[in-house]
Design an enzyme around this catalytic site. Structure first.
Site, mmCIF file in Angstrom:
data_model
loop_
_atom_site.group_PDB
_atom_site.id
_atom_site.type_symbol
_atom_site.label_atom_id
_atom_site.label_comp_id
_atom_site.label_asym_id
_atom_site.label_seq_id
_atom_site.Cartn_x
_atom_site.Cartn_y
_atom_site.Cartn_z
ATOM 1 N N ALA A 62 0.840 -1.204 0.000
ATOM 2 C CA ALA A 62 0.000 0.000 0.000
ATOM 3 C C ALA A 62 0.871 1.248 0.000
ATOM 4 C CB ALA A 62 -0.876 -0.007 1.244
ATOM 5 N N GLY A 103 0.426 -5.392 0.710
ATOM 6 C CA GLY A 103 -0.543 -5.464 -0.381
ATOM 7 C C GLY A 103 0.072 -6.041 -1.651
ATOM 8 N N GLU A 106 -0.180 -9.623 -1.239
ATOM 9 C CA GLU A 106 -1.607 -9.984 -1.330
ATOM 10 C C GLU A 106 -2.064 -10.018 -2.786
ATOM 11 O OE1 GLU A 106 -2.834 -6.961 1.596
ATOM 12 O OE2 GLU A 106 -3.774 -8.609 2.694
ATOM 13 N N GLU A 126 2.583 -5.947 8.004
ATOM 14 C CA GLU A 126 1.561 -5.066 8.590
ATOM 15 C C GLU A 126 1.634 -4.976 10.102
ATOM 16 O OE1 GLU A 126 1.142 -7.112 6.134
ATOM 17 O OE2 GLU A 126 0.073 -6.087 4.522
#
Ligand code: NAI
Length: 688
Positions: A62, A103, A106, A126
């Site tokens: 992110a 992310g 992910e 995270e």
């Protein structure tokens, strides 16, 4: 065909993520992935898709700077992107080089297959920001690699190389070169399988065994450390993993709820604040911008605890190291520490024997001062005594070549008084390493009155080369860290006289999140260091100052801490476990009586608040005096060097979360309780 969105390679579409430098998933990139995917899907000449990044990053996750802004919530949000990747009717293969983090990983998990260069680093960090993966990481990763590996990756937050993950189930192919070719081959074979089976391999279609998963998580909950229990992200992570036993869409929803709660929490804000503060900390102010001097050979004087540790750091960074001592015996002991360290690393499988040997081969132990002439940087780490250090610097001045940078590792002494022992004070600075020097990341780079900008730039550069976190500080007693710690410890000593016992103070501050309480720390490091310093300051101490003599009395009784089996506590078995000692309580009760104080017990909340107020006050003074140039630097120093709970952000961050009027009035009360010598700071420098 839109060549901007993807490139054709035979029957394949190659979509290259292009948000330099690390392909963070900002809104524009998310939009681009969706558009490119739709175009590739609509193109009848494309049978499969390869999603790739650049050498440095497949995708670093992110865009943290978008956090909390409307852009983060603007469609397509990451969950939408991943849903589209997963639902694509054509195979999508992630070709991973560089990093795939958060992310970014992910995104790869939502693809139908993953191929990586063996050097690629993959991880879900995270938790280090007080969060859990919020876009399917907690749901898809355990489906692919099992709960054990998923837990290990997500609880630590540390990335692993594709080489390490080769058998984990996360990657379908790991190659040493020709990544795109390997990913294309995989894409073609998936397209062939699709033609026959009409299915694509998707993490969502796998199922975890709910009984074994739950049992494993019960086990893991019981193993959370006290510090992890203070951070809701750890429990939330286990809750999210439990939801991975549900159908994927239900699990994703649960993960999202947990993620959003964490994202709004002060803890996660504090951790993100620290993340940015650390990045900022290594930057010198523009007025000091200069080119660092060359750094190839480092000489270290004094091969004790610190000198040996610093030598290891420099050897690990590939530098040549000259280790200088006052006699052969001390030199041999220092050399032995270094070789024991490397032996231990090899035995533990942390480094190869050949790498350890190469490092040790760059070490020149010596008692010949003429060796200093070869050094670009000289770091002094002899006894903490001004006269000894001044004598050493006079000798350094004789032998070091012109232009060499000269540093002292003093913890408290005046860097100018040391620099002035040479004829080149402009070349002198403080480099305050923390113990153990080869482990602790913090490095205070101390600016003397005459330190030239390129000397300071060299200090910062050294810090980066040694993979440390260098922070510029002014030359004042204790610099940033020890100055604040001193104010904190003093306040804790006042609390002993006022009515608390060492165990009350230590347990309250541990409950706040400190790795250890101040008296347990003092016992660990040895009370004699502080005792010596107090004795050296006795003559100049203002007699009106509130001075707590408990530590001196303990030392006079030979209680120097853990190493003598007793200090503030007893260590009956010579081990780590501490036991309360009534002798210590008697000394403390007597100290209260002598000061004319009636002892009143202090609650954990009162102890925590007083300790924090003392730190906040000193932080404001450091900024007022210009010893710290940025408030955030203070927080980084406390977190990195003193076991301050990272998730509380640091004393400055903490102060900004408090009610201002209450903070100021409590500080007034603290000032009166602390008596003469407590300088009350104006908090506006922190809070406005
Ligand atoms: P130490 O006592 O373990 O080592 C000092 C070494 O310096 C000894 O091996 C001694 O033989 C050598 N030495 C003394 N005079 C010398 C001379 N004239 N020429 C060459 N070598 C000489 O001390 P430690 O703990 O390593 O501390 C060294 C310095 O680092 C001190 O200034 C201390 O304040 C500072 N420091 C210590 C920290 C700690 O936690 N121990 C943390 C940060 C800084």
């Amino acid at each position: 065909m839109n060549t901007d969105l993807f490139q054709h390679r035979g029957p394949l579409a190659i979509i290259t993520l292009d948000n330099p430098p690390v392909n963070s998933l900002g809104h524009a990139l998310r939009q681009r992935i969706v558009t490119a995917l739709a175009a590739a899907q609509a193109d009848a000449s494309v049978c499969a898709i390869v999603l790739t990044g650049n050498d440095k990053a497949f995708c670093a996750g992110a865009d943290v700077s978008e956090f909390g802004t409307p852009l983060q919530r603007a469609e397509p949000v990451l969950a939408t992107v991943l849903a589209k990747v997963e639902a694509c009717s054509k195979p999508v293969v992630a070709a991973i080089s560089g990093v795939a983090l958060g992310g970014g990983l992910e995104l790869a998990l939502a693809c139908h297959s993953r191929v990586a260069l063996e050097s690629a680093k993959l991880g879900l960090p995270e938790i280090l920001l007080g969060l859990i993966p919020g876009s399917g990481g907690t749901q898809r990763l355990p489906r692919l690699v099992g709960v054990d590996t998923a837990l290990a990756m997500m609880l630590s937050g540390h990335a692993q190389s594709a080489r390490q993950l080769v058998d984990s189930g996360l990657l379908d192919d790991v190659v040493s070169q020709d990544l795109i070719e390997a990913a294309c081959a995989r894409a073609i074979s998936l397209a062939d399988e699709l033609a026959v089976n009409k299915t694509l391999p998707r993490a969502r279609d796998r199922q975890l065994n709910s009984n074994t998963t739950r049992a494993r998580l019960i086990d893991e909950r019981a193993k959370l450390t006290p510090r992890q229990q203070l951070q809701p992200a750890y429990t939330a992570l286990l809750d999210a993993l439990e939801a991975a036993t549900l159908p994927l869409d239900e699990g994703l929803q649960r993960e999202r709820e947990l993620f959003l709660q964490l994202q709004a929490s002060t803890q996660s804000q504090a951790l993100r604040y620290q993340f940015f503060a650390e990045r900022e900390a290594s930057k010198l102010p523009a007025s000091l911008n200069a080119t660092p001097r060359p750094l190839q050979t480092v000489a270290i004087i004094g091969a004790g605890t610190m000198g040996a540790g610093i030598a290891i750091c420099a050897l690990d960074a590939g530098m040549a190291v000259i280790l200088l001592e006052q006699d052969d015996g001390a030199l041999q002991r220092g050399q032995q520490r270094i070789s024991d360290h490397y032996q231990g690393r090899v035995t533990a499988g942390k480094i190869k024997a050949s790498a350890a040997a190469a490092n040790e081969a760059r070490l020149t132990p010596s008692i010949d001062w003429a060796q200093l002439a070869r050094a670009d940087l000289v770091i002094e780490a002899v006894f903490e005594d001004l006269t000894v250090k001044q004598d050493v610097f006079k000798k350094i001045d004789q032998y070091a070549h012109p232009g060499a940078v000269l540093a002292t590792n003093t913890s408290f002494l005046d860097v100018d008084a040391i620099a002035n022992a040479t004829k080149r004070p402009q070349d002198v600075l403080g480099l305050h390493f923390f113990s153990p020097a080869n482990v602790m990341k913090l490095l205070e780079v101390v600016r003397g009155a005459q330190s030239s900008p390129d000397v300071l730039a060299t200090g910062m550069d050294l810090g980066k080369k040694l993979k440390k976190l260098p922070i510029l500080t002014g030359n004042a007693f204790g610099f940033i860290g020890n100055r604040i710690y001193n104010a904190y410890r003093k306040q804790c000593e006042f609390m002993l006289e006022d009515g608390a016992w060492p165990e009350d103070v230590d347990s309250a501050l541990q409950a706040f999140g400190f790795a250890m309480g101040p008296f347990a720390v003092a016992d660990l490091t040895g009370l004699d260091i502080a005792w010596r310093m107090r004795k050296s300051q006795a003559a100049s101490r203002d007699p009106r100052e509130r001075y707590v003599s408990i530590l001196d009395q303990l030392c006079e009784q030979g209680r120097l801490g853990r190493k003598t089996g007793a200090g503030y506590y007893n260590y009956p078995d010579g081990k780590k476990s501490r036991a309360t000692d009534t002798v210590v309580h008697d000394i403390i009760a007597q100290a209260s009586q002598q000061r004319g104080l009636t002892r009143h017990p202090l609650s954990a909340a009162q102890i925590q608040r007083r300790a924090m107020l003392a730190m906040v006050n000193e932080a404001a003074l450091l900024l007022q005096e210009g010893v710290a140039s940025r408030a955030t630097d203070i927080d980084v120093v406390l977190v990195q060097g003193y076991g301050f709970p990272r998730w509380e952000g640091g004393p400055v961050f903490w102060s900004r979360q408090q009610d201002r009027a209450a903070l100021e009035s409590d500080l007034q009360t603290l000032a009166s309780a602390s008596g003469h010598g407590f300088v009350l700071a104006d908090l506006s420098i922190l809070l406005d």
